[in-house]
Scaffold this motif. Structure first.
Motif, mmCIF file in Angstrom:
data_model
loop_
_atom_site.group_PDB
_atom_site.id
_atom_site.type_symbol
_atom_site.label_atom_id
_atom_site.label_comp_id
_atom_site.label_asym_id
_atom_site.label_seq_id
_atom_site.Cartn_x
_atom_site.Cartn_y
_atom_site.Cartn_z
ATOM 1 N N VAL A 2 0.852 -1.183 0.000
ATOM 2 C CA VAL A 2 0.000 0.000 0.000
ATOM 3 C C VAL A 2 0.888 1.233 0.000
ATOM 4 C CG1 VAL A 2 -1.956 -1.098 1.145
ATOM 5 C CG2 VAL A 2 -0.158 -0.059 2.525
ATOM 6 N N SER A 3 0.380 2.312 -0.565
ATOM 7 C CA SER A 3 1.091 3.587 -0.575
ATOM 8 C C SER A 3 0.650 4.393 0.642
ATOM 9 C CB SER A 3 0.784 4.354 -1.863
ATOM 10 O OG SER A 3 1.416 5.618 -1.852
ATOM 11 N N VAL A 4 1.628 4.798 1.464
ATOM 12 C CA VAL A 4 1.333 5.497 2.713
ATOM 13 C C VAL A 4 1.955 6.889 2.654
ATOM 14 C CG1 VAL A 4 1.494 5.434 5.224
ATOM 15 C CG2 VAL A 4 1.366 3.299 3.933
ATOM 16 N N GLN A 5 1.151 7.889 2.923
ATOM 17 C CA GLN A 5 1.633 9.275 3.002
ATOM 18 C C GLN A 5 1.769 9.637 4.475
ATOM 19 O OE1 GLN A 5 -0.927 12.650 1.749
ATOM 20 N NE2 GLN A 5 0.654 13.068 0.215
ATOM 21 N N ILE A 6 2.996 9.980 4.889
ATOM 22 C CA ILE A 6 3.261 10.254 6.299
ATOM 23 C C ILE A 6 3.822 11.661 6.456
ATOM 24 C CG2 ILE A 6 3.621 7.850 6.944
ATOM 25 C CD1 ILE A 6 6.598 8.270 6.691
ATOM 26 N N GLU A 7 3.680 12.191 7.669
ATOM 27 C CA GLU A 7 4.183 13.526 8.000
ATOM 28 C C GLU A 7 4.996 13.442 9.281
ATOM 29 O OE1 GLU A 7 2.496 18.084 8.590
ATOM 30 O OE2 GLU A 7 1.286 16.384 9.242
ATOM 31 N N GLY A 8 6.114 14.143 9.305
ATOM 32 C CA GLY A 8 6.962 14.181 10.487
ATOM 33 C C GLY A 8 8.062 15.199 10.296
ATOM 34 N N THR A 9 8.911 15.354 11.314
ATOM 35 C CA THR A 9 10.028 16.282 11.197
ATOM 36 C C THR A 9 11.085 15.706 10.265
ATOM 37 O OG1 THR A 9 11.168 15.312 13.091
ATOM 38 C CG2 THR A 9 9.630 17.109 13.538
ATOM 39 N N GLN A 10 11.896 16.602 9.706
ATOM 40 C CA GLN A 10 12.950 16.149 8.803
ATOM 41 C C GLN A 10 13.909 15.197 9.498
ATOM 42 O OE1 GLN A 10 14.768 19.714 7.241
ATOM 43 N NE2 GLN A 10 13.407 19.771 5.475
#
Length: 480
Positions: free
Chosen positions: A321-329
Motif C-alpha cells: 500500500v502507498s502510505v503518506q506520512i508527516e513528520g520532522t525532517q
C-alpha cells in the motif's frame, strides 16, 4: 494542552536516554573547552543555531537559506581555526587514557622540595621550565630533548638549569617521581592578550597547558618570578608554600574519605551549570525532533498474519500500500522505511471474501510520525479450504441410432469420481460430464461398451489422486 498531550504520548524512554547522553557529552565538552577561545566560538555558533531555528519556525525564507548555505562553511572554518583546542579535547576523551588514569604523582616531600628549589632558582634569577605530566601523554607535543631518567630532586633540577648547562634553555618533563627528558621544546601559545613581560618560557608553558592537561612551572630569569600554567590558564605564584599547595592539589589524587557524604554531593557540584546544559540540550532536541514537518510517501508491504488452520488464499492479495506520512525532517531522515509494513490479522476469519481496512495502528511507525493517507484504504482477501468430494459422472450422449432403434439403458463404471479443490467450487459442481458418446452409426440392437475420457473440470478443480481419467460406459440398443 493538546500539543503537550501529543508530545507526552510520543515521548519514549529512549528519548530521555538520548537527551541525558548528549547532555553529559556537552557538559564534558564544556569542561574541556571552557578556558579556550574555541569555547567562545562555540557560544557564537550556538547563538547562530538558535537564530537559524527561529528563522525556520517563523518562515524567514532568505535568512533560512543564508544559514543553510553558510552552515557547513562555518563549521569547517571553526575546525581549522581551533584545531589545537579540538585536538586537546579529543585527546582528553581518549578512552585508553581514561581507563589507565594519570601516572603516579611525586610524593608530598618531593613536591615540597621542588617548590623550594623553584623559588631558589627564581631568587638567583635562573630561568627554568618544569612540566608535570598528568593523564595526557606529552610525546606528540614535545620536540627533541635528552633522556634523563633520574629522580626528581632539587639538586638535579639545579644542575639541569645551571646557566652553563647545555640543557638550560629547554623544558624538563616530569612523569611520576622522575625526570624523563630535559632540554625539550614545547608548542608556544599564540595568545595576543598575554602580558608583554611574558617571554618564550611563559608562552611555552601556557602552550603545553592549552594542548594537554599538564602542569607547567615557569621561572622568569628577567623578573625572578614564578608562574604556574594549567587548564589553559597562567598566573604568578607568590611563595614556595603556595606553589607546593597548588602542586599537591593538582598532582596528588584526593584521598578517599570514609564518609559517604562527598559521594552523595558530587552529582550536585556545579548544579547550575549542569541544569543549564540539560535545558539547552533538551530544547535543542525538541526543535530537532519536533521542528519543521515534511510530508513524504512510502510503499509499505502488506504482511498477512495468523492464517486460520485449513484455510488458504484463493488468489494473490494486495502486496503493498502507498502510505503518506508527516513528520520532522530529522525523524524521517532516520526512519528505516524497510521495516515499515502494514499488518493484517487473519485470526478467526471465516472462509470467503473478507475486507480489511488499513489504519495507522496497523503500520509499525515510530512515535512522532503521523499517517495522512493510505492507498488503497482496504485490502480484500479471499480465503477457502481445499477438500476432496465424490461427484456424480454424467454421460454426454450425441447423435442417435439408426431408424427403428433406440437407447434402452446406460451404466457407467465408475459412476462417480472424487474431485479435489476449493470447497466453494467443489460444492457448486453437481456432476462431471464425460467426453461425447456418439451413437451415430449404431445400426443393430445389442449390448455395447465404450471407454470414454472424463470431460474438462473448472480451472480450480482437478481429479483427486488415484482417480481414473476415463470411465467405462455400457449401454443397450433395442428396437422400438
Amino acid at each position: 494542552m493538546g500539543a503537550l498531550h501529543v508530545f507526552l504520548q510520543a515521548f519514549r524512554w529512549q528519548d530521555a536516554v538520548d537527551i541525558v547522553i548528549v547532555a553529559y557529552l556537552t557538559y564534558r565538552l564544556y569542561l574541556w573547552l571552557r578556558y579556550t577561545k574555541a569555547f567562545q566560538a562555540l557560544l557564537g555558533l550556538a547563538f547562530l543555531g538558535v537564530l537559524y531555528v527561529i528563522s525556520r519556525r517563523v518562515d524567514l525564507v532568505a535568512t533560512t537559506w543564508l544559514f543553510e548555505e553558510l552552515w557547513a562553511v562555518l563549521v569547517i572554518l571553526l575546525i581549522i581555526l581551533f584545531q589545537s583546542d579540538i585536538h586537546q579535547a579529543l585527546s582528553r576523551a581518549n578512552p585508553i587514557q581514561i581507563l589507565l588514569g594519570a601516572p603516579p604523582a611525586p610524593g608530598a616531600a618531593e613536591l615540597a622540595a621542588v617548590a623550594r628549589a623553584i623559588f631558589d632558582l627564581a631568587g638567583r634569577r635562573i630561568g627554568a621550565l618544569v612540566v608535570f605530566e598528568r593523564k595526557d601523554a606529552l610525546e606528540g607535543h614535545v620536540l627533541e630533548g635528552t633522556p634523563v631518567g633520574g629522580r626528581l630532586t632539587p639538586e638535579l633540577l639545579g644542575t639541569i638549569f645551571y646557566p652553563n648547562s647545555p640543557l638550560h634553555d629547554g623544558a624538563v618533563i616530569v612523569r611520576g617521581g622522575g625526570i624523563r627528558r630535559a632540554g625539550c621544546y614545547l608548542p608556544l601559545a599564540s595568545d595576543a592578550d598575554l602580558p608583554a613581560s611574558y617571554g618564550t618560557r611563559h608562552r611555552a608553558g601556557l602552550g603545553i597547558a592549552k594542548e594537554t592537561d599538564a602542569v607547567a612551572v615557569i621561572v622568569s630569569e628577567e623578573r625572578g618570578t614564578v608562574g604556574l600554567a594549567y587548564d589553559g590558564r597562567i598566573g604568578e605564584v607568590p611563595s614556595a608554600e603556595v606553589l607546593n599547595a597548588r602542586l599537591q592539589h593538582l598532582l596528588t589524587p584526593a584521598p578517599l574519605r570514609r564518609s559517604p557524604i562527598p559521594l552523595l554531593r558530587r552529582p550536585f557540584a556545579r548544579l547550575g551549570t549542569k541544569l543549564a546544559v540539560l535545558c539547552f540540550v533538551a530544547l535543542a532536541w525538541y526543535f530537532l525532533v519536533y521542528g519543521q514537518r515534511v510530508v513524504v510517501s512510502i510503499q509499505a508491504p502488506v504482511e498477512y498474519r495468523n492464517m486460520p488452520r485449513r484455510l488458504e488464499m484463493v488468489s494473490s492479495p494486495t502486496g503493498q500500500v502507498s502510505v503518506q506520512i508527516e513528520g520532522t525532517q530529522t525523524r524521517l531522515r532516520f526512519l528505516n522505511t524497510g521495516q515499515i509494513k502494514a499488518e493484517v490479522n487473519l485470526s478467526g476469519v471465516p472462509a470467503g471474501i473478507n475486507t480489511f481496512p488499513i489504519a495507522a495502528k496497523d503500520l509499525n511507525l515510530p512515535p512522532g510520525v503521523e499517517v495522512l493517507n493510505i492507498d488503497p484504504p482496504a485490502v480484500t482477501v479471499h480465503l477457502d479450504e481445499k477438500i476432496e468430494q465424490a461427484v456424480k459422472v454424467a454421460p454426454k450422449v450425441v447423435g442417435r441410432p439408426s431408424r427403428g432403434l433406440t437407447l434402452d439403458k446406460m451404466n457407467l463404471d465408475p459412476d462417480s469420481l472424487k474431485v479435489f479443490g476449493w470447497a466453494s467450487e467443489v460444492r457448486r459442481l453437481k456432476e462431471i460430464p464425460t467426453k461425447p458418446i456418439d451413437l451415430n452409426g449404431v445400426h443393430a440392437p445389442g449390448e455395447m461398451e465404450r471407454t470414454v475420457p472424463v470431460g474438462a473440470l473448472p480451472p480450480s478443480l482437478k481429479l483427486a489422486p488415484g482417480e481414473p481419467s476415463i470411465v467405462r460406459v455400457r449401454f443397450s440398443v433395442v428396437r422400438r
